[in-house]
Motif scaffolding. Structure first.
Motif, PDB file in Angstrom:
ATOM      1  N   ASP A  46     -41.381 -11.280  25.265  1.00 33.87           N
ATOM      2  CA  ASP A  46     -40.653 -11.572  24.028  1.00 33.87           C
ATOM      3  C   ASP A  46     -41.019 -12.958  23.492  1.00 33.87           C
ATOM      4  OD1 ASP A  46     -39.306  -9.151  23.782  1.00 33.87           O
ATOM      5  OD2 ASP A  46     -37.577  -9.838  24.956  1.00 33.87           O
ATOM      6  N   ALA A  47     -41.118 -13.943  24.380  1.00 32.00           N
ATOM      7  CA  ALA A  47     -41.480 -15.298  23.957  1.00 32.00           C
ATOM      8  C   ALA A  47     -42.882 -15.323  23.363  1.00 32.00           C
ATOM      9  CB  ALA A  47     -41.373 -16.265  25.130  1.00 32.00           C
ATOM     10  N   GLN A  48     -43.792 -14.576  23.968  1.00 30.89           N
ATOM     11  CA  GLN A  48     -45.156 -14.519  23.453  1.00 30.89           C
ATOM     12  C   GLN A  48     -45.200 -13.804  22.100  1.00 30.89           C
ATOM     13  OE1 GLN A  48     -47.330 -12.717  26.678  1.00 30.89           O
ATOM     14  NE2 GLN A  48     -47.438 -14.651  27.802  1.00 30.89           N
ATOM     15  N   HIS A  49     -44.463 -12.732  21.973  1.00 26.61           N
ATOM     16  CA  HIS A  49     -44.404 -12.029  20.684  1.00 26.61           C
ATOM     17  C   HIS A  49     -43.842 -12.953  19.609  1.00 26.61           C
ATOM     18  CE1 HIS A  49     -44.291  -7.730  22.614  1.00 26.61           C
ATOM     19  NE2 HIS A  49     -45.515  -8.197  22.501  1.00 26.61           N
ATOM     20  N   ARG A  50     -42.810 -13.701  19.957  1.00 23.73           N
ATOM     21  CA  ARG A  50     -42.203 -14.621  18.990  1.00 23.73           C
ATOM     22  C   ARG A  50     -43.232 -15.649  18.528  1.00 23.73           C
ATOM     23  NH1 ARG A  50     -36.951 -16.175  17.084  1.00 23.73           N
ATOM     24  NH2 ARG A  50     -37.506 -17.545  15.387  1.00 23.73           N
ATOM     25  N   TRP A  51     -44.023 -16.157  19.469  1.00 20.53           N
ATOM     26  CA  TRP A  51     -45.036 -17.144  19.128  1.00 20.53           C
ATOM     27  C   TRP A  51     -46.080 -16.542  18.196  1.00 20.53           C
ATOM     28  CZ3 TRP A  51     -50.002 -18.853  19.108  1.00 20.53           C
ATOM     29  CH2 TRP A  51     -50.197 -20.230  19.014  1.00 20.53           C
ATOM     30  N   LEU A  52     -46.474 -15.295  18.456  1.00 25.41           N
ATOM     31  CA  LEU A  52     -47.454 -14.624  17.592  1.00 25.41           C
ATOM     32  C   LEU A  52     -46.897 -14.431  16.180  1.00 25.41           C
ATOM     33  CD1 LEU A  52     -48.879 -12.016  20.111  1.00 25.41           C
ATOM     34  CD2 LEU A  52     -50.151 -13.893  19.058  1.00 25.41           C
ATOM     35  N   VAL A  53     -45.640 -14.078  16.085  1.00 23.81           N
ATOM     36  CA  VAL A  53     -45.003 -13.921  14.772  1.00 23.81           C
ATOM     37  C   VAL A  53     -44.940 -15.280  14.068  1.00 23.81           C
ATOM     38  CG1 VAL A  53     -42.811 -13.387  13.607  1.00 23.81           C
ATOM     39  CG2 VAL A  53     -43.729 -11.814  15.342  1.00 23.81           C
ATOM     40  N   ASP A  54     -44.549 -16.311  14.792  1.00 23.55           N
ATOM     41  CA  ASP A  54     -44.496 -17.650  14.195  1.00 23.55           C
ATOM     42  C   ASP A  54     -45.875 -18.100  13.716  1.00 23.55           C
ATOM     43  OD1 ASP A  54     -41.774 -17.764  14.684  1.00 23.55           O
ATOM     44  OD2 ASP A  54     -41.951 -19.081  16.430  1.00 23.55           O
ATOM     45  N   LEU A  55     -46.901 -17.825  14.495  1.00 26.72           N
ATOM     46  CA  LEU A  55     -48.262 -18.205  14.116  1.00 26.72           C
ATOM     47  C   LEU A  55     -48.716 -17.422  12.883  1.00 26.72           C
ATOM     48  CD1 LEU A  55     -50.744 -19.896  14.667  1.00 26.72           C
ATOM     49  CD2 LEU A  55     -51.494 -18.166  16.303  1.00 26.72           C
ATOM     50  N   THR A  56     -48.361 -16.153  12.811  1.00 26.99           N
ATOM     51  CA  THR A  56     -48.675 -15.349  11.631  1.00 26.99           C
ATOM     52  C   THR A  56     -48.009 -15.951  10.396  1.00 26.99           C
ATOM     53  OG1 THR A  56     -48.917 -13.353  12.983  1.00 26.99           O
ATOM     54  CG2 THR A  56     -48.527 -13.025  10.633  1.00 26.99           C
ATOM     55  N   ASN A  57     -46.769 -16.390  10.538  1.00 33.03           N
ATOM     56  CA  ASN A  57     -46.053 -17.028   9.424  1.00 33.03           C
ATOM     57  C   ASN A  57     -46.701 -18.354   9.042  1.00 33.03           C
ATOM     58  OD1 ASN A  57     -44.060 -15.069   8.868  1.00 33.03           O
ATOM     59  ND2 ASN A  57     -42.905 -15.726  10.648  1.00 33.03           N
ATOM     60  N   ASP A  98     -48.187 -19.261   5.420  1.00 35.57           N
ATOM     61  CA  ASP A  98     -47.771 -20.446   4.656  1.00 35.57           C
ATOM     62  C   ASP A  98     -48.977 -21.297   4.277  1.00 35.57           C
ATOM     63  OD1 ASP A  98     -45.166 -19.601   4.864  1.00 35.57           O
ATOM     64  OD2 ASP A  98     -44.592 -21.080   6.382  1.00 35.57           O
ATOM     65  N   ARG A  99     -49.916 -21.421   5.182  1.00 32.75           N
ATOM     66  CA  ARG A  99     -51.123 -22.211   4.909  1.00 32.75           C
ATOM     67  C   ARG A  99     -51.944 -21.570   3.793  1.00 32.75           C
ATOM     68  NH1 ARG A  99     -53.013 -27.142   4.807  1.00 32.75           N
ATOM     69  NH2 ARG A  99     -55.022 -27.390   5.775  1.00 32.75           N
ATOM     70  N   LEU A 100     -52.096 -20.242   3.861  1.00 29.90           N
ATOM     71  CA  LEU A 100     -52.862 -19.532   2.837  1.00 29.90           C
ATOM     72  C   LEU A 100     -52.199 -19.628   1.467  1.00 29.90           C
ATOM     73  CD1 LEU A 100     -53.897 -16.296   4.764  1.00 29.90           C
ATOM     74  CD2 LEU A 100     -55.423 -18.093   3.945  1.00 29.90           C
ATOM     75  N   GLN A 101     -50.886 -19.669   1.466  1.00 27.94           N
ATOM     76  CA  GLN A 101     -50.133 -19.734   0.214  1.00 27.94           C
ATOM     77  C   GLN A 101     -50.009 -21.158  -0.315  1.00 27.94           C
ATOM     78  OE1 GLN A 101     -50.289 -16.524  -0.744  1.00 27.94           O
ATOM     79  NE2 GLN A 101     -48.216 -16.695  -1.527  1.00 27.94           N
ATOM     80  N   GLY A 102     -50.533 -22.122   0.436  1.00 27.47           N
ATOM     81  CA  GLY A 102     -50.449 -23.509   0.001  1.00 27.47           C
ATOM     82  C   GLY A 102     -49.095 -24.143   0.235  1.00 27.47           C
ATOM     83  N   ARG A 103     -48.263 -23.516   1.047  1.00 25.96           N
ATOM     84  CA  ARG A 103     -46.932 -24.048   1.317  1.00 25.96           C
ATOM     85  C   ARG A 103     -46.924 -25.096   2.427  1.00 25.96           C
ATOM     86  NH1 ARG A 103     -44.348 -18.353   1.850  1.00 25.96           N
ATOM     87  NH2 ARG A 103     -44.657 -17.617  -0.257  1.00 25.96           N
ATOM     88  N   HIS A 133     -64.244 -16.113   8.356  1.00 20.41           N
ATOM     89  CA  HIS A 133     -63.748 -17.390   7.839  1.00 20.41           C
ATOM     90  C   HIS A 133     -64.768 -18.498   8.113  1.00 20.41           C
ATOM     91  CE1 HIS A 133     -61.141 -20.720   6.871  1.00 20.41           C
ATOM     92  NE2 HIS A 133     -61.416 -21.243   8.053  1.00 20.41           N
ATOM     93  N   GLU A 134     -65.317 -18.520   9.317  1.00 18.12           N
ATOM     94  CA  GLU A 134     -66.312 -19.539   9.668  1.00 18.12           C
ATOM     95  C   GLU A 134     -67.574 -19.416   8.817  1.00 18.12           C
ATOM     96  OE1 GLU A 134     -66.724 -18.986  13.895  1.00 18.12           O
ATOM     97  OE2 GLU A 134     -65.057 -20.350  14.330  1.00 18.12           O
ATOM     98  N   ASP A 135     -67.856 -18.202   8.344  1.00 18.90           N
ATOM     99  CA  ASP A 135     -69.018 -17.986   7.469  1.00 18.90           C
ATOM    100  C   ASP A 135     -68.720 -18.294   6.006  1.00 18.90           C
ATOM    101  OD1 ASP A 135     -70.684 -17.269   9.554  1.00 18.90           O
ATOM    102  OD2 ASP A 135     -70.383 -15.115   9.290  1.00 18.90           O
ATOM    103  N   GLY A 136     -67.513 -18.780   5.735  1.00 15.56           N
ATOM    104  CA  GLY A 136     -67.177 -19.195   4.382  1.00 15.56           C
ATOM    105  C   GLY A 136     -66.356 -18.210   3.583  1.00 15.56           C
ATOM    106  N   GLU A 137     -66.045 -17.075   4.142  1.00 17.47           N
ATOM    107  CA  GLU A 137     -65.231 -16.078   3.431  1.00 17.47           C
ATOM    108  C   GLU A 137     -63.764 -16.499   3.477  1.00 17.47           C
ATOM    109  OE1 GLU A 137     -64.009 -11.429   4.059  1.00 17.47           O
ATOM    110  OE2 GLU A 137     -66.053 -12.006   4.583  1.00 17.47           O
ATOM    111  N   ALA A 138     -63.092 -16.403   2.368  1.00 17.53           N
ATOM    112  CA  ALA A 138     -61.670 -16.747   2.321  1.00 17.53           C
ATOM    113  C   ALA A 138     -60.857 -15.676   3.041  1.00 17.53           C
ATOM    114  CB  ALA A 138     -61.204 -16.865   0.868  1.00 17.53           C
ATOM    115  N   VAL A 139     -59.877 -16.115   3.791  1.00 11.21           N
ATOM    116  CA  VAL A 139     -58.958 -15.186   4.440  1.00 11.21           C
ATOM    117  C   VAL A 139     -58.001 -14.696   3.370  1.00 11.21           C
ATOM    118  CG1 VAL A 139     -57.165 -14.923   6.184  1.00 11.21           C
ATOM    119  CG2 VAL A 139     -59.148 -16.371   6.657  1.00 11.21           C
TER     120      VAL A 139
END
Length: 136
Positions: free
Chosen positions: A18-29, A33-38, A96-102
Protein backbone atom coordinates in the motif's frame (compact mmCIF):
# COMPACT_ATOMS: atom_id res chain seq x y z
CA UNK A 1 -7.83 18.41 -6.86
CA UNK A 2 -5.05 16.07 -7.87
CA UNK A 3 -4.83 14.29 -11.20
CA UNK A 4 -5.02 10.84 -9.59
CA UNK A 5 -6.49 11.23 -6.11
CA UNK A 6 -5.53 8.53 -3.64
CA UNK A 7 -8.56 6.90 -2.08
CA UNK A 8 -9.37 3.90 0.09
CA UNK A 9 -10.23 1.79 -2.96
CA UNK A 10 -6.49 1.58 -3.66
CA UNK A 11 -5.76 0.06 -0.24
CA UNK A 12 -5.18 -3.67 -0.54
CA UNK A 13 -4.39 -4.25 3.14
CA UNK A 14 -0.71 -5.16 2.84
CA UNK A 15 1.14 -2.23 4.42
CA UNK A 16 4.37 -2.34 2.44
CA UNK A 17 2.59 -2.65 -0.89
CA UNK A 18 0.00 0.00 0.00
CA UNK A 19 2.83 2.42 0.85
CA UNK A 20 4.51 1.69 -2.47
CA UNK A 21 1.26 2.14 -4.39
CA UNK A 22 0.71 5.45 -2.61
CA UNK A 23 4.18 6.60 -3.63
CA UNK A 24 3.51 5.65 -7.26
CA UNK A 25 0.25 7.61 -7.23
CA UNK A 26 2.00 10.60 -5.65
CA UNK A 27 4.75 10.44 -8.27
CA UNK A 28 2.16 10.27 -11.06
CA UNK A 29 0.54 13.40 -9.61
CA UNK A 30 3.92 15.16 -9.38
CA UNK A 31 4.60 14.33 -13.02
CA UNK A 32 1.18 15.65 -14.00
CA UNK A 33 1.71 18.88 -12.05
CA UNK A 34 5.09 19.36 -13.70
CA UNK A 35 3.65 18.79 -17.18
CA UNK A 36 0.86 21.26 -16.46
CA UNK A 37 3.33 23.89 -15.29
CA UNK A 38 1.95 23.85 -11.76
CA UNK A 39 5.28 22.92 -10.19
CA UNK A 40 8.25 24.62 -11.76
CA UNK A 41 10.31 24.20 -8.58
CA UNK A 42 10.16 20.40 -8.47
CA UNK A 43 12.35 17.89 -10.22
CA UNK A 44 12.49 18.06 -14.02
CA UNK A 45 10.30 15.73 -16.06
CA UNK A 46 13.21 13.47 -16.95
CA UNK A 47 14.11 13.00 -13.31
CA UNK A 48 10.50 12.23 -12.42
CA UNK A 49 10.35 9.64 -15.20
CA UNK A 50 13.62 8.08 -13.98
CA UNK A 51 12.18 7.89 -10.47
CA UNK A 52 9.04 6.30 -11.85
CA UNK A 53 11.02 3.66 -13.75
CA UNK A 54 13.27 2.89 -10.77
CA UNK A 55 10.56 2.83 -8.14
CA UNK A 56 8.18 0.78 -10.28
CA UNK A 57 10.85 -1.83 -10.93
CA UNK A 58 11.65 -2.04 -7.22
CA UNK A 59 7.96 -2.31 -6.35
CA UNK A 60 7.47 -5.10 -8.86
CA UNK A 61 10.46 -6.96 -7.41
CA UNK A 62 8.85 -6.84 -3.95
CA UNK A 63 5.65 -8.36 -5.32
CA UNK A 64 7.43 -10.93 -7.46
CA UNK A 65 9.64 -12.13 -4.60
CA UNK A 66 6.48 -12.66 -2.55
CA UNK A 67 4.85 -14.51 -5.45
CA UNK A 68 7.80 -16.84 -5.74
CA UNK A 69 8.24 -17.34 -2.01
CA UNK A 70 4.53 -18.07 -1.45
CA UNK A 71 3.93 -20.04 -4.65
CA UNK A 72 1.32 -17.67 -6.04
CA UNK A 73 -0.43 -19.60 -8.83
CA UNK A 74 -0.95 -16.51 -11.04
CA UNK A 75 2.69 -15.42 -10.81
CA UNK A 76 3.45 -15.81 -14.51
CA UNK A 77 0.48 -13.75 -15.71
CA UNK A 78 1.08 -11.07 -13.09
CA UNK A 79 4.77 -10.89 -13.96
CA UNK A 80 3.82 -10.47 -17.64
CA UNK A 81 1.68 -7.43 -16.64
CA UNK A 82 4.70 -5.98 -14.84
CA UNK A 83 6.95 -6.58 -17.83
CA UNK A 84 4.52 -4.82 -20.19
CA UNK A 85 4.27 -1.81 -17.92
CA UNK A 86 8.04 -1.64 -17.45
CA UNK A 87 8.48 -1.55 -21.22
CA UNK A 88 5.91 1.26 -21.52
CA UNK A 89 7.46 3.53 -18.92
CA UNK A 90 11.01 2.86 -20.10
CA UNK A 91 9.88 3.71 -23.63
CA UNK A 92 8.30 6.92 -22.30
CA UNK A 93 11.59 7.84 -20.60
CA UNK A 94 13.63 7.11 -23.74
CA UNK A 95 11.28 9.14 -25.91
CA UNK A 96 11.57 12.02 -23.47
CA UNK A 97 15.37 11.74 -23.54
CA UNK A 98 15.20 11.87 -27.35
CA UNK A 99 13.42 15.20 -27.14
CA UNK A 100 9.80 14.11 -27.45
CA UNK A 101 7.41 15.92 -25.13
CA UNK A 102 5.60 13.76 -22.61
CA UNK A 103 1.95 14.15 -23.40
CA UNK A 104 -1.01 14.26 -21.08
CA UNK A 105 -2.33 11.33 -23.10
CA UNK A 106 0.69 9.27 -22.00
CA UNK A 107 -0.02 10.28 -18.41
CA UNK A 108 -3.67 9.30 -18.79
CA UNK A 109 -2.51 5.86 -19.94
CA UNK A 110 -0.22 5.62 -16.92
CA UNK A 111 -3.09 6.57 -14.63
CA UNK A 112 -5.44 4.06 -16.26
CA UNK A 113 -2.86 1.28 -16.06
CA UNK A 114 -2.05 1.95 -12.40
CA UNK A 115 -5.72 2.15 -11.46
CA UNK A 116 -6.56 -1.10 -13.25
CA UNK A 117 -3.48 -2.87 -11.95
CA UNK A 118 -4.05 -1.94 -8.31
CA UNK A 119 -7.83 -2.35 -8.26
CA UNK A 120 -8.04 -5.56 -10.29
CA UNK A 121 -4.73 -7.35 -10.79
CA UNK A 122 -3.13 -6.65 -7.40
CA UNK A 123 -6.34 -7.10 -5.43
CA UNK A 124 -6.60 -10.56 -6.99
CA UNK A 125 -3.65 -11.79 -4.91
CA UNK A 126 -4.77 -10.32 -1.58
CA UNK A 127 -6.77 -13.34 -0.44
CA UNK A 128 -3.93 -15.69 -1.34
CA UNK A 129 -1.39 -13.54 0.51
CA UNK A 130 -3.63 -13.27 3.56
CA UNK A 131 -4.07 -17.04 3.65
CA UNK A 132 -0.27 -17.25 3.75
CA UNK A 133 -0.14 -14.72 6.61
CA UNK A 134 1.17 -11.72 4.67
CA UNK A 135 -0.34 -8.46 5.91
CA UNK A 136 2.60 -6.12 6.35
Amino acid sequence: MSFMPWNDEFVIGIERIDAQHRWLVDLTNALHDRLQGRDDQGPPIGELLEQLVEYTMNHFIVEEVLFQRLGYPEEEAHRAEHDRFNRQIIDLLYRHEDGEAVSLQALELLKAWLTHHILKVDKAYVGFFQQKGVTA
